[in-house]
Write an enzyme that holds these catalytic residues in place. Sequence first.
Site, PDB file in Angstrom:
ATOM      1  NE  ARG A   1      -0.774  10.280  10.139  1.00  0.00           N
ATOM      2  CZ  ARG A   1      -0.978   9.182   9.410  1.00  0.00           C
ATOM      3  NH1 ARG A   1      -2.114   8.553   9.464  1.00  0.00           N
ATOM      4  NH2 ARG A   1      -0.027   8.719   8.629  1.00  0.00           N
TER       5      ARG A   1
ATOM      6  CG  ASP B   1       4.849  20.948  10.420  1.00  0.00           C
ATOM      7  OD1 ASP B   1       4.266  19.841  10.436  1.00  0.00           O
ATOM      8  OD2 ASP B   1       5.854  21.176  11.109  1.00  0.00           O
TER       9      ASP B   1
ATOM     10  NE  ARG C   1      -7.598   4.105   5.093  1.00  0.00           N
ATOM     11  CZ  ARG C   1      -6.956   5.104   5.659  1.00  0.00           C
ATOM     12  NH1 ARG C   1      -7.270   5.470   6.879  1.00  0.00           N
ATOM     13  NH2 ARG C   1      -6.004   5.748   5.022  1.00  0.00           N
TER      14      ARG C   1
ATOM     15  CB  CYS D   1      -4.929   6.022  10.170  1.00  0.00           C
ATOM     16  SG  CYS D   1      -5.328   4.421   9.516  1.00  0.00           S
TER      17      CYS D   1
ATOM     18  CE  LYS E   1      -2.148   1.919   4.017  1.00  0.00           C
ATOM     19  NZ  LYS E   1      -1.675   3.276   4.041  1.00  0.00           N
ATOM     20  CG  ASN E   2       2.302   2.754   3.594  1.00  0.00           C
ATOM     21  OD1 ASN E   2       1.109   2.963   3.364  1.00  0.00           O
ATOM     22  ND2 ASN E   2       2.787   2.669   4.821  1.00  0.00           N
TER      23      ASN E   2
ATOM     24  CG  ASP F   1       2.427   1.615   9.517  1.00  0.00           C
ATOM     25  OD1 ASP F   1       2.023   2.533  10.250  1.00  0.00           O
ATOM     26  OD2 ASP F   1       2.649   1.770   8.304  1.00  0.00           O
TER      27      ASP F   1
HETATM   28  C1  UD1 Z   1       3.817   7.100   6.447  1.00  0.00           C
HETATM   29  C2  UD1 Z   1       3.001   5.834   6.232  1.00  0.00           C
HETATM   30  C3  UD1 Z   1       2.478   5.305   7.545  1.00  0.00           C
HETATM   31  C4  UD1 Z   1       3.626   5.125   8.525  1.00  0.00           C
HETATM   32  C5  UD1 Z   1       4.469   6.391   8.635  1.00  0.00           C
HETATM   33  C6  UD1 Z   1       5.725   6.203   9.476  1.00  0.00           C
HETATM   34  C7  UD1 Z   1       2.056   6.044   4.020  1.00  0.00           C
HETATM   35  C8  UD1 Z   1       0.839   6.224   3.190  1.00  0.00           C
HETATM   36  N1  UD1 Z   1       1.891   6.124   5.345  1.00  0.00           N
HETATM   37  O1  UD1 Z   1       2.931   8.066   7.011  1.00  0.00           O
HETATM   38  O2  UD1 Z   1       1.843   4.057   7.289  1.00  0.00           O
HETATM   39  O3  UD1 Z   1       3.097   4.823   9.791  1.00  0.00           O
HETATM   40  O4  UD1 Z   1       4.900   6.831   7.331  1.00  0.00           O
HETATM   41  O5  UD1 Z   1       6.498   5.186   8.977  1.00  0.00           O
HETATM   42  O6  UD1 Z   1       3.136   5.796   3.514  1.00  0.00           O
HETATM   43  N2  UD1 Z   1       5.035  14.987  10.944  1.00  0.00           N
HETATM   44  C9  UD1 Z   1       4.965  16.329  11.257  1.00  0.00           C
HETATM   45  N3  UD1 Z   1       4.826  17.215  10.226  1.00  0.00           N
HETATM   46  C10 UD1 Z   1       4.769  16.823   8.925  1.00  0.00           C
HETATM   47  C11 UD1 Z   1       4.839  15.448   8.619  1.00  0.00           C
HETATM   48  C12 UD1 Z   1       4.980  14.555   9.663  1.00  0.00           C
HETATM   49  O7  UD1 Z   1       5.041  16.719  12.413  1.00  0.00           O
HETATM   50  O8  UD1 Z   1       4.645  17.676   8.037  1.00  0.00           O
HETATM   51  C13 UD1 Z   1       5.197  14.001  12.045  1.00  0.00           C
HETATM   52  C14 UD1 Z   1       3.970  13.092  12.174  1.00  0.00           C
HETATM   53  O9  UD1 Z   1       2.958  13.684  12.934  1.00  0.00           O
HETATM   54  C15 UD1 Z   1       4.565  11.881  12.834  1.00  0.00           C
HETATM   55  C16 UD1 Z   1       5.966  11.809  12.227  1.00  0.00           C
HETATM   56  O10 UD1 Z   1       6.251  13.115  11.726  1.00  0.00           O
HETATM   57  O11 UD1 Z   1       4.662  12.088  14.206  1.00  0.00           O
HETATM   58  C17 UD1 Z   1       6.118  10.782  11.127  1.00  0.00           C
HETATM   59  O12 UD1 Z   1       5.207  11.042  10.087  1.00  0.00           O
HETATM   60  P1  UD1 Z   1       5.491  10.660   8.564  1.00  0.00           P
HETATM   61  O13 UD1 Z   1       6.802   9.951   8.463  1.00  0.00           O
HETATM   62  O14 UD1 Z   1       5.299  11.872   7.745  1.00  0.00           O
HETATM   63  O15 UD1 Z   1       4.341   9.615   8.265  1.00  0.00           O
HETATM   64  P2  UD1 Z   1       3.338   9.607   7.053  1.00  0.00           P
HETATM   65  O16 UD1 Z   1       4.059   9.942   5.790  1.00  0.00           O
HETATM   66  O17 UD1 Z   1       2.117  10.351   7.411  1.00  0.00           O
END
Ligand code: UD1
Length: 417
Positions: free
Chosen positions: A121, A124, A397, A116, A22-23, A305
């Site tokens: 999340r 920024d 999903r 989710c 998926k990811n 995950d």
């Molecule tokens: C992706 C995966 C998800 C996985 C996660 C971490 C997909 C579709 N989803 O989610 O399954 O659990 O990586 O391996 O690939 N954060 C911020 N600001 C931002 C972006 C992130 O503060 O702009 C924080 C998030 O709140 C979280 C951390 O950074 O605490 C990690 O998030 P991120 O690595 O971005 O995860 P996703 O890309 O949302």
Amino acid sequence: MGSIQIQGGRPLCGEVSIQGSKNAALPVMAASVLAPGITTLKNCPEISDVACMCELLRHVGAKVYRQENVLTIDATEITDCRLPREYVTRMRSSVVLAGAMLGRCHEISLTFPGGCVIGDRPIDMHIQALKELGAEFTENGDNLSAKAARLKGAVIILPFPSVGATENAVMAAVLAEGTTEIYRCAKEPEITALCDFLNCAGAKITGQGSGHITIEGVERLHGCTYEVEPDRIVAGTYLIGALAAGGRVFLRNAPAGQLGSVCELAGFMGAKIAAEPAGIRVERQGKLRSPGFVETGIYPAFPTDLQSPFLVALCQAETMSCLTERIFNGRLAVVEELNRMGANIRVENNCAAMDGGQKLKGCSVTAKELRGGAALVLAGICAQGMTLVYNRHFIDRGYEDIVRDLKSLGVNIGGKK
Ligand code: UD1
């Protein structure tokens, strides 16, 4: 609303083929808009998040067809740069279309994304990275628009190796003028998959899989054929199922190289794990040793995950364990439902502590998000009696058909969509 019912108390036994990731599929699908031609994705999983991304792509003007597990995306014409609220709020990964659409159309408009419910999340870091490449953002209520007459290569230093922000930055940089360097980028296998796909479509990216990616902007991309890798989280879920419930299973196509931390922990706890070229063999007969302390982390550490599924295995261990969630705040919501099944897990901040040897008993529980939902199914396999998991749509999903897969591992399970 769909549900899944499980008659628990039996070990797992059998073989299952692991679906496409998926990811990896979602960002690659988003990236296909950068290539004005035909992208063919093999082994693309049939899950509702992929269906949602198909709708988003159709909405912006791409033609999308599926034949079994081959998805064809014709992005010759992209006609609309506004993403419909209905789909964006359903799935967080819709935000990675921002970088791709800026690269292709120099414009994007979307609602703040959903996804989710696993704590805060924010996006920024995505916005900051795209701004550094030249995008200008406007916020209006919960609507976000960005424009970039010209994207220009830049040096981007992410404050944290966010997977989504890395994906967005890579996608926006591919057609930008000049060279982009992304430091402290995510190293997850899905980043490597995205960069490999983009290179296959004509991009010039190096360093994927490390903490420093370099992208030399190119004039244009072209369509290509790409095979989506097997899903490490789905494979990990079934591996943890065999660890928790005991038994002997073969996970065909499971990417052992991407599951090092999980295999190591499972081995420590008493499972025999054999990484073979065709997949992973897992056998657990005796008692389960507690690993003591476990924490999630960025790749290659233990994946967030798989945290919820792993709680189920820890409850079955002989002695006490403690699991700390280091990536997302508020990702321990499943504990409440596990405790309704007889577990005794105490949560403080992002840490879950539990005694070993917990006897789970079947009851009705409700999935609140994707991986927590899968964990409830695993708990149902370990529990005595019948478990009914409501809100199956969360599980769908990310899992093509968890009922089909677990049936082939000998579980007495049924369900309705
Ligand atoms: C992706 C995966 C998800 C996985 C996660 C971490 C997909 C579709 N989803 O989610 O399954 O659990 O990586 O391996 O690939 N954060 C911020 N600001 C931002 C972006 C992130 O503060 O702009 C924080 C998030 O709140 C979280 C951390 O950074 O605490 C990690 O998030 P991120 O690595 O971005 O995860 P996703 O890309 O949302």
